[in-house]
Design an enzyme around this catalytic site. Structure first.
Site, mmCIF file in Angstrom:
data_model
loop_
_atom_site.group_PDB
_atom_site.id
_atom_site.type_symbol
_atom_site.label_atom_id
_atom_site.label_comp_id
_atom_site.label_asym_id
_atom_site.label_seq_id
_atom_site.Cartn_x
_atom_site.Cartn_y
_atom_site.Cartn_z
ATOM 1 N N ASN A 23 0.400 -1.209 0.264
ATOM 2 C CA ASN A 23 0.001 -0.109 0.073
ATOM 3 C C ASN A 23 1.151 1.752 0.201
ATOM 4 O O ASN A 23 0.611 2.497 -0.132
ATOM 5 C CB ASN A 23 -0.815 -0.102 1.214
ATOM 6 N N ARG A 93 -7.385 -0.990 -7.295
ATOM 7 C CA ARG A 93 -8.029 -0.234 -6.132
ATOM 8 C C ARG A 93 -6.747 1.196 -6.494
ATOM 9 O O ARG A 93 -7.646 2.645 -6.758
ATOM 10 C CB ARG A 93 -7.973 -0.227 -5.273
ATOM 11 N N PRO A 123 -16.333 4.751 -1.912
ATOM 12 C CA PRO A 123 -16.892 5.887 -2.804
ATOM 13 C C PRO A 123 -15.371 6.398 -2.657
ATOM 14 O O PRO A 123 -14.851 6.249 -2.074
ATOM 15 C CB PRO A 123 -18.197 6.374 -2.057
ATOM 16 N N ILE A 124 -15.302 7.382 -3.335
ATOM 17 C CA ILE A 124 -14.269 8.342 -4.274
ATOM 18 C C ILE A 124 -14.503 9.728 -3.748
ATOM 19 O O ILE A 124 -13.781 10.468 -3.814
ATOM 20 C CB ILE A 124 -13.494 8.199 -4.977
ATOM 21 N N GLN A 126 -14.364 11.432 -1.242
ATOM 22 C CA GLN A 126 -13.355 12.403 -0.621
ATOM 23 C C GLN A 126 -12.171 12.814 -1.464
ATOM 24 O O GLN A 126 -11.338 13.741 -1.101
ATOM 25 C CB GLN A 126 -13.268 11.972 0.880
ATOM 26 N N ASP A 305 -7.193 -4.916 7.243
ATOM 27 C CA ASP A 305 -6.508 -5.515 6.744
ATOM 28 C C ASP A 305 -6.002 -6.627 6.983
ATOM 29 O O ASP A 305 -5.436 -7.633 6.621
ATOM 30 C CB ASP A 305 -5.476 -4.934 5.925
HETATM 31 C C1 EPZ Z 1 -6.540 1.264 1.642
HETATM 32 O O1 EPZ Z 1 -8.182 1.506 1.040
HETATM 33 C C2 EPZ Z 1 -6.086 -0.074 1.403
HETATM 34 N N1 EPZ Z 1 -6.244 -0.034 -0.004
HETATM 35 C C3 EPZ Z 1 -6.845 -1.235 1.934
HETATM 36 O O2 EPZ Z 1 -6.135 -2.451 1.895
HETATM 37 C C4 EPZ Z 1 -7.804 -0.874 3.702
HETATM 38 O O3 EPZ Z 1 -8.534 -2.023 4.141
HETATM 39 C C5 EPZ Z 1 -8.603 0.346 3.500
HETATM 40 O O4 EPZ Z 1 -6.709 1.799 3.193
HETATM 41 C C6 EPZ Z 1 -7.975 0.993 4.747
HETATM 42 O O5 EPZ Z 1 -6.426 1.009 5.830
HETATM 43 C C7 EPZ Z 1 -4.636 0.392 -0.319
HETATM 44 O O6 EPZ Z 1 -4.095 1.145 0.544
HETATM 45 C C8 EPZ Z 1 -4.514 0.831 -1.786
HETATM 46 P P1 EPZ Z 1 -9.905 4.027 3.159
HETATM 47 P P2 EPZ Z 1 -8.650 3.094 0.630
HETATM 48 O O7 EPZ Z 1 -10.277 4.856 2.094
HETATM 49 O O8 EPZ Z 1 -7.840 3.942 0.443
HETATM 50 C C9 EPZ Z 1 -14.597 5.392 2.889
HETATM 51 C C10 EPZ Z 1 -5.640 -4.536 0.950
HETATM 52 O O9 EPZ Z 1 -6.305 -5.811 1.525
HETATM 53 N N2 EPZ Z 1 -14.338 6.593 2.252
HETATM 54 O O10 EPZ Z 1 -8.773 4.132 4.177
HETATM 55 O O11 EPZ Z 1 -9.815 2.566 -0.541
HETATM 56 C C11 EPZ Z 1 -14.555 3.584 2.753
HETATM 57 O O12 EPZ Z 1 -15.531 3.325 2.518
HETATM 58 C C12 EPZ Z 1 -6.581 -3.225 0.810
HETATM 59 O O13 EPZ Z 1 -4.295 -4.272 1.047
HETATM 60 C C13 EPZ Z 1 -15.168 6.680 2.329
HETATM 61 O O14 EPZ Z 1 -16.309 7.254 1.982
HETATM 62 O O15 EPZ Z 1 -9.612 2.617 2.510
HETATM 63 C C14 EPZ Z 1 -14.064 2.744 4.250
HETATM 64 O O16 EPZ Z 1 -15.030 2.853 5.232
HETATM 65 C C15 EPZ Z 1 -8.143 -3.675 0.656
HETATM 66 N N3 EPZ Z 1 -15.401 7.962 0.814
HETATM 67 C C16 EPZ Z 1 -13.486 4.117 4.591
HETATM 68 O O17 EPZ Z 1 -13.793 5.343 4.322
HETATM 69 C C17 EPZ Z 1 -13.602 8.248 0.709
HETATM 70 O O18 EPZ Z 1 -14.075 9.188 -0.676
HETATM 71 C C18 EPZ Z 1 -11.620 3.820 5.247
HETATM 72 O O19 EPZ Z 1 -11.512 3.622 3.301
HETATM 73 C C19 EPZ Z 1 -12.844 6.774 0.636
HETATM 74 C C20 EPZ Z 1 -13.372 6.635 2.027
#
Ligand code: EPZ
Length: 427
Positions: A23, A93, A123-124, A126, A305
């Site tokens: 990551n 992702r 979602p994206i 944020q 994770d």
């Molecule tokens: C990163 O995903 C990791 N992926 C994930 O690892 C990991 O599970 C996650 O962070 C949490 O630690 C990478 O780094 C490539 P988030 P990411 O944005 O960035 C919500 C693995 O197994 N959210 O921190 O996509 C979302 O729905 C993978 O290695 C919004 O609502 O995760 C979630 O509930 C799987 N709006 C929470 O935030 C947004 O715009 C955290 O997601 C973005 C996120």
């Protein structure tokens, strides 16, 4: 179609070397786009998410040279194309980091909506909120995300949810913007600090990474650098749990013990012995494993994770454990597969109740995502009999040379190809 075939019941013994962090690498590789000169990135893990990132860079016009198995020299000066096509972006992702990096450098990017592990709604909003605050116009049309800006100006960005991806993308877009950007409610994961350290080594001015307020003063130029990706905290944690589940004794090398603390603390509560050294940890079990309660949270909480792996370990512990998922909507899909191996787990929404039975039995199972796959490997190693794991392409997205590392520790695991059946799915 490839499968892992595991004959369980062998204790893992010996030493294992942890690879660079997935990551972190999947953010640092697109971040090279921001440089005005070539960069050398070391300790890059040999996993399919990295291969896809390198392929995208190459397809956009960067020159990518492999200097050795874990080191790449990337010259971004040939990039002419600011579009990441659907076929590449949908496979992982982290393709969303190309949005932030291309916007930061060229003020425009067109990237297909990202794929990734099926963990519920992803979602994206944020990410787009951060780009908009910096002055970009964002549109989503027919599955493509377009971001453009005449000028990027530093701004105050408050993230409504703690998001790793949105924090990294805000940094990427702000690093060359005019003036000061302040990201509030930022994520604090070690890979965020790693991205900031990488960018600072090229001349960026980023302060506060690793806290929830990050300040970025935009710079006009980023020079070349040589930078080593941090060790993978989740790969290390996975091997710690594999050692514990098989009642083995393993020295896990090339780790940052501080990054492992949330995992170490919980494992010690379960009855696992852990000794920390400067850049390694020894993990062994010489007594019973006992129940505990866990809630996953953003760093420095217990990482989501690691949730499937520790749930598997709790099946082998005595007593009733409770695991609450605090990040993703649907991260218990693998439980059905563990049940096939004899696990006694009930799931209600984001809460799992695990009745530790102390044993698991080999069975044919399917990996439904990356960490679910890691959990099934751990289950197979600890189980009696043979476990066959299908859909291991999920595992290969994020674990470098998994079966070779386990074989070196004494595991009976082989990868078998079954020709004629080809599985190619969006991840
Ligand atoms: C990163 O995903 C990791 N992926 C994930 O690892 C990991 O599970 C996650 O962070 C949490 O630690 C990478 O780094 C490539 P988030 P990411 O944005 O960035 C919500 C693995 O197994 N959210 O921190 O996509 C979302 O729905 C993978 O290695 C919004 O609502 O995760 C979630 O509930 C799987 N709006 C929470 O935030 C947004 O715009 C955290 O997601 C973005 C996120």
């Amino acid at each position: 179609m490839d499968k892992f075939i595991i004959k369980g019941g062998r204790k893992l013994m010996g030493e294992v070397e942890i690879s660079g962090a997935k990551n972190a690498a999947v953010a640092i590789l697109p971040a090279v786009i921001l440089a005005d000169e070539p960069c050398v990135i070391e300790n890059v893990p040999n996993i399919s998410d990295v291969s896809i990132s390198l392929r995208i860079l190459y397809e956009m016009g960067a020159q990518v040279d492999m200097l050795n198995e874990t080191t790449y020299r990337i010259d971004p000066r040939g990039i002419l194309n600011c579009c990441v096509p659907y076929e590449s972006a949908r496979q992982m992702r982290a393709s969303y980091y190309f949005l932030g990096a291309l916007l930061g450098k060229y003020h425009r990017a067109r990237v297909s909506m990202p794929g990734g592990c099926p963990l519920g709604d992803r979602p994206i909003d944020q990410h787009l909120k951060a780009f908009t605050a910096l002055g970009a116009k964002c549109t989503i049309d027919h599955g493509m995300v377009d971001v453009t800006a005449d000028r990027l100006r530093g701004s105050q960005i408050y993230l409504d949810v703690v998001s790793v991806g949105a924090t990294m993308n805000a940094i990427l877009a702000a690093v060359r913007a005019e003036g000061l950007t302040v990201i509030e409610n930022a994520a604090k994961e070690p890979h965020i600090v790693d991205l900031a350290n990488f960018l600072n080594s090229m001349g960026a001015d980023i302060m506060g990474a690793g806290t929830d307020v990050i300040k970025i003063r935009g710079v006009g130029h980023l020079h070349s650098t040589t930078y080593a990706v941090i060790p993978d905290q989740i790969e290390a944690g996975t091997f710690m749990i594999a050692a514990a589940a098989t009642k083995g004794d393993v020295l896990i090398k090339n780790v940052t013990p501080k990054h492992l603390e949330p995992i170490t603390n919980k494992l010690e509560k379960i009855g696992v012995n852990i000794e920390e050294f400067d850049d390694s940890v020894r993990v062994w079990v010489d007594g019973p494993l006992v129940k505990t309660s866990i809630q996953t949270m953003p760093h420095p909480g217990f990482p989501t994770d690691m949730q499937p792996q520790i749930t598997t370990l709790l099946c082998l512990a005595e007593g009733t454990s409770i695991v609450k998922e605090g990040v993703w909507e649907q991260r218990f899909r693998y439980v059905d597969e563990l049940r096939r191996m004899g696990a006694d787990i009930s799931v209600d929404g984001k809460v799992a109740v695990i009745e530790g039975t102390g044993k698991l039995m080999g069975a044919p199972v399917k990996a439904c995502d990356l960490r679910a796959g890691a959990a099934l490997i751990i289950a197979g190693l600890a189980a009696t009999g043979v476990t066959e794991i299908e859909d291991i392409y999920h595992i290969e997205r994020g674990y470098a040379c998994m079966e070779q590392k386990l074989q070196k520790l004494g595991a009976d695991i082989v990868k078998k190809s079954f020709p004629g059946v080809s599985v190619k799915k969006a991840m």
